[in-house]
Design an enzyme around this catalytic site. Sequence first.
Site, PDB file in Angstrom:
ATOM      1  N   ASP A 173      57.283  50.330  56.047  1.00  0.00           N
ATOM      2  CA  ASP A 173      57.747  49.582  54.879  1.00  0.00           C
ATOM      3  C   ASP A 173      59.242  49.351  55.045  1.00  0.00           C
ATOM      4  O   ASP A 173      60.024  50.303  54.978  1.00  0.00           O
ATOM      5  CB  ASP A 173      57.481  50.363  53.583  1.00  0.00           C
ATOM      6  CG  ASP A 173      57.720  49.525  52.337  1.00  0.00           C
ATOM      7  OD1 ASP A 173      58.688  48.740  52.333  1.00  0.00           O
ATOM      8  OD2 ASP A 173      56.947  49.646  51.378  1.00  0.00           O
ATOM      9  N   ARG A 234      47.259  40.114  50.002  1.00  0.00           N
ATOM     10  CA  ARG A 234      47.078  38.677  49.869  1.00  0.00           C
ATOM     11  C   ARG A 234      46.444  38.148  51.142  1.00  0.00           C
ATOM     12  O   ARG A 234      46.862  38.495  52.247  1.00  0.00           O
ATOM     13  CB  ARG A 234      48.427  37.962  49.620  1.00  0.00           C
ATOM     14  CG  ARG A 234      49.013  38.183  48.230  1.00  0.00           C
ATOM     15  CD  ARG A 234      48.156  37.537  47.162  1.00  0.00           C
ATOM     16  NE  ARG A 234      48.713  37.656  45.822  1.00  0.00           N
ATOM     17  CZ  ARG A 234      48.511  38.679  45.000  1.00  0.00           C
ATOM     18  NH1 ARG A 234      47.790  39.694  45.398  1.00  0.00           N
ATOM     19  NH2 ARG A 234      49.032  38.689  43.794  1.00  0.00           N
ATOM     20  N   GLU A 263      40.817  30.897  48.098  1.00  0.00           N
ATOM     21  CA  GLU A 263      40.029  31.509  47.028  1.00  0.00           C
ATOM     22  C   GLU A 263      39.772  30.471  45.940  1.00  0.00           C
ATOM     23  O   GLU A 263      40.687  29.733  45.562  1.00  0.00           O
ATOM     24  CB  GLU A 263      40.772  32.708  46.444  1.00  0.00           C
ATOM     25  CG  GLU A 263      40.974  33.834  47.450  1.00  0.00           C
ATOM     26  CD  GLU A 263      41.737  35.023  46.883  1.00  0.00           C
ATOM     27  OE1 GLU A 263      42.169  34.960  45.699  1.00  0.00           O
ATOM     28  OE2 GLU A 263      41.907  36.018  47.597  1.00  0.00           O
ATOM     29  N   HIS A 282      38.624  39.314  45.133  1.00  0.00           N
ATOM     30  CA  HIS A 282      39.966  39.557  44.582  1.00  0.00           C
ATOM     31  C   HIS A 282      39.882  40.289  43.233  1.00  0.00           C
ATOM     32  O   HIS A 282      40.380  39.809  42.218  1.00  0.00           O
ATOM     33  CB  HIS A 282      40.736  38.244  44.426  1.00  0.00           C
ATOM     34  CG  HIS A 282      42.225  38.443  44.500  1.00  0.00           C
ATOM     35  ND1 HIS A 282      43.084  37.481  44.965  1.00  0.00           N
ATOM     36  CD2 HIS A 282      43.015  39.502  44.155  1.00  0.00           C
ATOM     37  CE1 HIS A 282      44.340  37.922  44.911  1.00  0.00           C
ATOM     38  NE2 HIS A 282      44.306  39.156  44.419  1.00  0.00           N
TER      39      HIS A 282
END
Length: 330
Positions: A173, A234, A263, A282
Amino acid sequence: MAFTIFITAPKLAPAGLRILEDAGCRVLFMRDGNDAAEVEQILASEPVDAIISRTVTLSAAAIRSCPTLKVISKHGVGVPNIDVAAASERGIPVYVTPGANAQSVAELTLGLMLAAARKVALLDAELRAGRWTRAQDGVQLAGRRLGLVGFGQVGQRVAKVALALGMEVEAFDPGLQGPSPVEGVALHGALDTLLPRADVLSLHIPLNAHTRGLFDAARLALLPRGAILVNTARGEVIDEPALIAALRSGALFAAGLDTMAVEPLPADSALAALPNVVLTPHVGGSTAAALEGMATGAARNVLGFLTGQPPDLCACVNPQVFSDNHQSIR
């Protein structure tokens, strides 16, 4: 003063709606939560003070059409459906609700990981079709190494459970400095040093200019052969054709995906035809607890700003609107 609040969906969890109604707000809803044209029509015709944004597109045209608009809050944390640049031009802050759905997303991540490793969807379909297919090649996760890309609230929750399962856990990260926030998790200084070590890779990163298409064919090839990929972030952060090719070739053992590049998923998507993919539409944050947390967080964000008690700047995705003096805090 009564404020007009626009929810870009047909409903809001009762706890969030109650906060707005108790404050005397006039609350507007959409008839169809997928129609961006309806968003523009309402904003152009109503004196909206604040928007609580769900999943439908909130375009630049829609934002610019409403002269009374003062603040936007996402019902969640991802803002790719909001034209943040257009809001910033108007000096309108855009807030999110960090952590409100973290536990629910973490739990679905773990569910997809287990389902992909043990071929749950495939074996369920076989049984329902009347076939007793006892596959012998499921993956035991204990002893495997989990790589987490993004190590915020969701990633940290996933790490703790994975450690309890007996997995080794490592993470990358770029926003983290210093020691790991979770004991027993090793942090990498670069993404490409983590990937070759990840038997299971789980993605927990936002979609932006730096992450779009980040996992292309070259990066997927860095994973150990037979790795498992889980994405509850995502869909657009993965090069989908490259992912499909890796799944077809066996370079990846399986994938568990809650998000896709397009989507809703097209009926002819190759992903839906692959037996080594577990798909959900989702719904990482779609539990009653998460929906309530996001609704109450978003309601408090907009009311706080409108009444002169703005949320912490760490929940604002465009804090420059304050430093640029575009908008004074009421």
